[in-house]
Design an enzyme around this catalytic site. Structure first.
Site, PDB file in Angstrom:
ATOM      1  N   ASP A  74       6.534  -4.102  12.199  1.00 47.69           N
ATOM      2  CA  ASP A  74       7.975  -4.360  11.887  1.00 47.69           C
ATOM      3  C   ASP A  74       8.481  -4.665  12.013  1.00 47.69           C
ATOM      4  O   ASP A  74       9.841  -5.967  11.561  1.00 47.69           O
ATOM      5  CB  ASP A  74       8.279  -2.517  10.596  1.00 47.69           C
ATOM      6  CG  ASP A  74       7.255  -2.561   9.512  1.00 47.69           C
ATOM      7  OD1 ASP A  74       5.858  -2.806  10.147  1.00 47.69           O
ATOM      8  OD2 ASP A  74       7.387  -2.552   8.389  1.00 47.69           O
ATOM      9  N   GLY A 120       0.709  -1.392  -0.701  1.00 47.78           N
ATOM     10  CA  GLY A 120      -0.257  -0.255   0.226  1.00 47.78           C
ATOM     11  C   GLY A 120       0.799   1.506  -0.337  1.00 47.78           C
ATOM     12  O   GLY A 120       0.168   2.500   0.047  1.00 47.78           O
ATOM     13  N   HIS A 121       2.423   0.966  -0.105  1.00 44.80           N
ATOM     14  CA  HIS A 121       2.936   2.302   0.076  1.00 44.80           C
ATOM     15  C   HIS A 121       3.232   2.548  -1.499  1.00 44.80           C
ATOM     16  O   HIS A 121       5.048   2.937  -1.595  1.00 44.80           O
ATOM     17  CB  HIS A 121       3.942   2.284   0.911  1.00 44.80           C
ATOM     18  CG  HIS A 121       3.333   1.865   2.553  1.00 44.80           C
ATOM     19  ND1 HIS A 121       2.599   2.285   2.843  1.00 44.80           N
ATOM     20  CD2 HIS A 121       3.776   1.247   3.537  1.00 44.80           C
ATOM     21  CE1 HIS A 121       2.255   2.548   4.418  1.00 44.80           C
ATOM     22  NE2 HIS A 121       2.449   1.119   4.405  1.00 44.80           N
ATOM     23  N   HIS A 149      -0.001   4.904   6.848  1.00 44.65           N
ATOM     24  CA  HIS A 149      -1.171   3.813   7.277  1.00 44.65           C
ATOM     25  C   HIS A 149      -2.189   4.071   7.007  1.00 44.65           C
ATOM     26  O   HIS A 149      -3.036   3.835   7.159  1.00 44.65           O
ATOM     27  CB  HIS A 149      -1.106   2.550   7.694  1.00 44.65           C
ATOM     28  CG  HIS A 149       1.107   1.856   8.341  1.00 44.65           C
ATOM     29  ND1 HIS A 149       2.094   2.885   8.709  1.00 44.65           N
ATOM     30  CD2 HIS A 149       1.227   0.575   8.147  1.00 44.65           C
ATOM     31  CE1 HIS A 149       2.767   2.351   7.843  1.00 44.65           C
ATOM     32  NE2 HIS A 149       2.761   0.724   8.029  1.00 44.65           N
ATOM     33  N   LYS A 179      11.374   0.248   8.916  1.00 46.56           N
ATOM     34  CA  LYS A 179      10.901   1.111   9.532  1.00 46.56           C
ATOM     35  C   LYS A 179      10.364   1.170  11.069  1.00 46.56           C
ATOM     36  O   LYS A 179       9.464   0.092  11.390  1.00 46.56           O
ATOM     37  CB  LYS A 179       9.524   1.596   8.623  1.00 46.56           C
ATOM     38  CG  LYS A 179       9.808   1.635   6.935  1.00 46.56           C
ATOM     39  CD  LYS A 179       8.558   2.450   6.114  1.00 46.56           C
ATOM     40  CE  LYS A 179       8.051   1.912   5.880  1.00 46.56           C
ATOM     41  NZ  LYS A 179       7.912   0.288   5.548  1.00 46.56           N
TER      42      LYS A 179
END
Ligand SMILES: Nc1ncnc2c1ncn2[C@@H]1O[C@H](COP(=O)(O)OP(=O)(O)O)[C@@H](O)[C@H]1O
Ligand SMILES: Nc1ncnc2c1ncn2[C@@H]1O[C@H](COP(=O)(O)OP(=O)(O)O)[C@@H](O)[C@H]1O
Ligand SMILES: [Mg+2]
Ligand SMILES: [Mg+2]
Ligand SMILES: [Mg+2]
Ligand SMILES: [Mg+2]
Lengths: 218, 331, 331, 218
Positions: free
Chosen positions: B110, B56-57, B219, B105
């Protein structure tokens, strides 16, 4: 009240199936809780993980509790992702270690396993009670289970006490300002919303308690 | 929810297939894993660079795989950190014998998943180091919390650590270069509109016609505060106020990234670029290079982030080095 | 209307200032005109290439100014063809003594304004030629109407005519290269959402939550028909049906452009890239190169277009040539 | 009815100012007409152009009709852009050429200028009546003006007839399927919407007619 009652693999697997069913039913609610203070994926993540666990039915359902818990742990770890994946993975992995390879657990053994699971989550995630995380469900749950056990409670009673305490703990996260996980980015804005991970923890414990309260199948 | 997709659960692998089909000579996908690696991986004698995170990034992170930047990009589900397994597979695939750096990140998920993968790799005898990017000044930095998020500044970490690795740096040197960027890079973002996680089906927050979210992450989460829609110049000023107050850029050369969140027209990004340059001029901050575009996005969110990287001679040299990836090309 | 802008009437010059500030070593703006030229224009001995049109299509056209592509990009008001004056100024600024080619998209306004500019330049003794791009198969081609629109295929005209000019081609040769592209390039677009012309303040059309516009142009206008939202694969098939029916691509190598309309996440563009590749595989059309990104946009419209350029050896060579512009880099 | 009445520069300039005022008032409507079948900029474009014309008041207002028309033409040409810029530019340029440097025009001279303007638009844009463009306003308008002139009408009557015909012509574009300009891309979908350029043409002619009907100032 049967204090000698034990949790064997077959019954534990029914509990795991119930967890999967309850998470499936309530995944939208979990995701909605994750939207205002997170990234809106908690229900999706956990559901994906428990579906993967169900797919391991054949391999796991006939095992002893420790092996089932380990299978659940590894599956969640490798399918959930996000913060809750490693945390639930660690939780079940530590429970599995505590269960060892005993063919069944009594109430005391189960409570020891929960204690180990909670310790693992705190170690991995560095959250303390009051940080607005799943730790806020498991901490009172473990305390309540320990207490009921000391009062002579059997499996079903212990789990019922734990589930009720986890639910209260999850609700108590609402006013908290988050200090761990994604919700912490919101600072003061995180107050007023119930934590999704604490909620899913209560759902999981309630699923176990439901199965414990039912007449053992065959 | 209106998206150009097929089944929600197939988005990530289908997207990665599209990426590899668009660059068949440069990229390949690890069989059975949502991992994109350089076609020629592992590059013998080069430190491997692995990054990744939730999807989504885009173009992050697989779009930065290529000479001069990453060796592998690991894609989780949308906005969900990948599990340890694919990260572990990525490390194995790109280890050219000199070790692998994980660029993570700063998100709880993560960090935990990548570190578990690192432990798995170490157990197999692969030398692994990691850095955690936390450039988002919108979030209060504190020892008692999760700390700051990693956002668009991560792309500068990829660029500069990638350049050091391409130049033959050791794992320790590549890690130092990455940490040097992390110490000097700061970002802040804002949103005009939310985005919708496909599996959730509805937007992460709601905004009135004259409202904006200030201090958003990447996000789709709400920002640290809501605000009223303002002229672009005022928005840029407010964001730069925060960044410039965090570390001292005065008199320093900097790299500027004006990053679109996914649905922001380039026209608007250039309007904000102008505003940022004018403000930095007034502050005596010299812009050495400017990057404008969609570098670290949040699905179809409208909004942007500003990133400032404070440079020195070493960072300038590494920033100037060539890179040839689908989403970052420089010669 | 939520946009990152200051005053509506300042958008175009502010955007161009931002672009030049981002690339001060490469680009400059003609004083008093919304025209971006190569910093080193006019390039002596090279045919000059000028394109442009209304703004709102960023990075088109100023983002394609640089070695290997355009010498000047002329920006009109949003979605409004520039007037003849700035086009004329652009021609004068880039004429390196071997003439100037105008690349015009087929819109009544663009054609008339650019041709008037060409007449003005010719009157001053500058050799000017022009081509009109009309790649949009959504529109019926007919002698009795305005004919087809020029859309994303225009970027391939810039690339290939630019390569011929960079290689020293004469005005006639550069024009022929452009016409060779025009004869072989076809596009079709669709929208998930409309866009808002800033000065108008409201969207150009309305769509239900499950509706799409099929056969849109690049000016926020409705498409040739409304449709129901479908899976990405079905949308791609429907669009390719039209393109493949128009000219024969069977057995031919082609370049594919998957172009975002401005607000489409790259994730979705890659999902459609996958679908297009799979379909072209089935049709026996070999994809020689794939370009995925925002190349010819419509402000903040969500949607995409597909462009297929049928190649031969000459076109392949010119397509492969290097280009170094803000929005199109190839080495 | 004063058939000898003439249109001098001062009065023509007042007409131009009135055009600018009416376009300003109705620009949102023109833009809205341009949204369903165009790109939603016609009112914006024309307003920008007429504001630029107003800024030339000092240079133009004291001139003869031909010079004013040429000034209007060149200003619209260099500020409107789009399709309507070159078309209105050409229209006024041809009118200017027909007006020559006469200090004033009579009704016949004005009608000849409109005829020249319409011919110019058709030449530049290649549109014919029925194509759903401004030609569908100007064609009946010029015919009506010619007719009223032949019937002995003066300036005000001729312009009133022209304005009414242009308005009817603009309305008559509604059912048409466009064959020129942006609306043509829509094919059959262009039917059912009134053409913005035909509408602005009627607005311009109505503005002239209004001024002609008023008592000459000073
Ligand atoms: N450091 C932590 N310790 C304990 N629990 C945490 C921690 N960080 C996050 N969590 C729990 O994880 C939940 C979020 O899980 P999920 O949404 O699946 O992951 P992510 O935040 O990566 O999207 C939170 O609601 C919280 O209960
Ligand atoms: N070929 C043509 N001939 C005559 N009038 C035209 C032609 N093409 C367009 N027009 C007129 O121009 C109007 C549109 O003007 P405008 O919106 O300002 O320009 P654009 O279509 O370039 O956005 C149409 O409504 C129509 O009346
Ligand atoms: Mg989450
Ligand atoms: Mg997540
Ligand atoms: Mg227009
Ligand atoms: Mg228009």
């Amino acid at each position: 009240m049967d204090t000698a009652e034990r949790l064997d693999g077959a019954r534990l697997w029914r509990m795991v199936e119930r967890m999967a069913a309850r998470v499936a039913e309530r995944r939208a609610e979990l995701t909605e809780l994750d939207q205002p203070i997170g990234d809106g994926d908690h229900g999706i993540n956990l559901h994906r993980g428990f579906q993967a666990v169900l797919a391991k039915r054949e391999a796991l359902s006939g095992q002893a509790p420790g092996a089932i818990l380990k299978g659940v742990a590894m599956t969640l770890l490798s399918t959930v992702g996000g913060a809750s994946g490693p945390l639930y993975g660690t939780f079940f992995l530590r429970m599995a270690a505590a269960a060892g390879d005993a063919p069944s657990l009594d109430a005391a053994g189960l409570v020891r396993a929960f204690e180990a699971g909670l310790a693992g989550v705190k170690e991995r995630g560095k959250a303390e009670p009051g940080d607005k995380t799943m730790v806020d469900a498991w901490t009172p749950a473990v305390a309540a289970m320990r207490e009921r056990l000391a009062a002579g409670g059997g499996l079903a009673e212990v789990l019922a006490a734990g589930a009720a305490a986890a639910e209260a703990g999850a609700q108590a996260t609402r006013p908290m300002v988050a200090r761990r996980g994604r919700a912490s980015y919101l600072g003061e804005r995180s107050a007023g919303h119930q934590d999704p991970g604490a909620t899913s923890s209560a759902i999981i414990l309630r699923a176990m308690s439901e199965v414990a309260a039912e007449a053992p199948a065959s | 929810m209106k998206k150009l997709i097929n089944a929600v659960e197939d988005i990530v692998p289908e997207m990665l297939e599209g990426l590899v089909r668009a660059h068949p000579d440069r990229l390949r996908k690890l069989e059975g894993h949502n991992v994109i690696v350089r076609k020629d991986a592992p590059v013998k004698g080069k430190v491997g660079l692995v990054s990744g995170g939730g999807s989504g990034h885009e173009p992050a992170h697989a779009g930065y795989v290529g000479p001069g930047m990453l060796d592998a990009g690991v894609a989780g589900e949308v906005f969900t950190s990948p599990t340890p397994d694919p990260v572990f597979e990525a490390v194995k695939a790109v280890d050219g014998g000199r070790g692998v750096l994980l660029v993570i990140k700063n998100y709880t998920g993560d960090v935990m998943n990548f570190q578990l993968a690192g432990e798995m790799a170490a157990a197999e005898g692969i030398e692994v180091a990691s850095v955690v990017v936390n450039d988002d000044v919108a979030v209060q930095d504190s020892l008692y919390t999760t700390g700051r998020r990693g956002v668009a500044g991560t792309v500068f970490v990829h660029k500069i650590a990638g350049a050091r690795a391409a130049a033959g740096g050791s794992l320790q040197e590549v890690k130092q270069a990455a940490e040097h960027v992390i110490a000097n890079v700061r970002s802040m973002g804002m949103a005009l509109s939310p985005c919708t996680v496909p599996a959730a089906g509805k937007p992460g927050f709601e905004l009135g016609e004259d409202e904006i979210e200030i201090g958003i992450g990447i996000h789709g989460e709400p920002g640290v505060q809501k605000g009223k829609l303002m002229p672009a110049d005022a928005i840029v000023d407010m964001m730069l106020d925060r960044i410039l107050a965090d570390i001292d850029y005065t008199g320093r050369e900097t790299a500027l990234m004006v990053n679109g969140m996914g649905a922001t027209p380039l026209m608007e990004l250039y309007v904000t670029t102008r505003a940022a340059h004018r403000r930095l001029d007034r502050e005596g901050v010299r812009v050495y290079r400017t990057y404008v575009g969609n570098y670290m996005t949040s699905l179809e969110m409208a909004g942007f982030s500003l990133t400032l990287l404070r440079l020195d001679d070493d960072l300038k040299k590494l920033l100037d080095a060539p890179a040839d990836t689908p989403a970052f090309k420089q010669s």
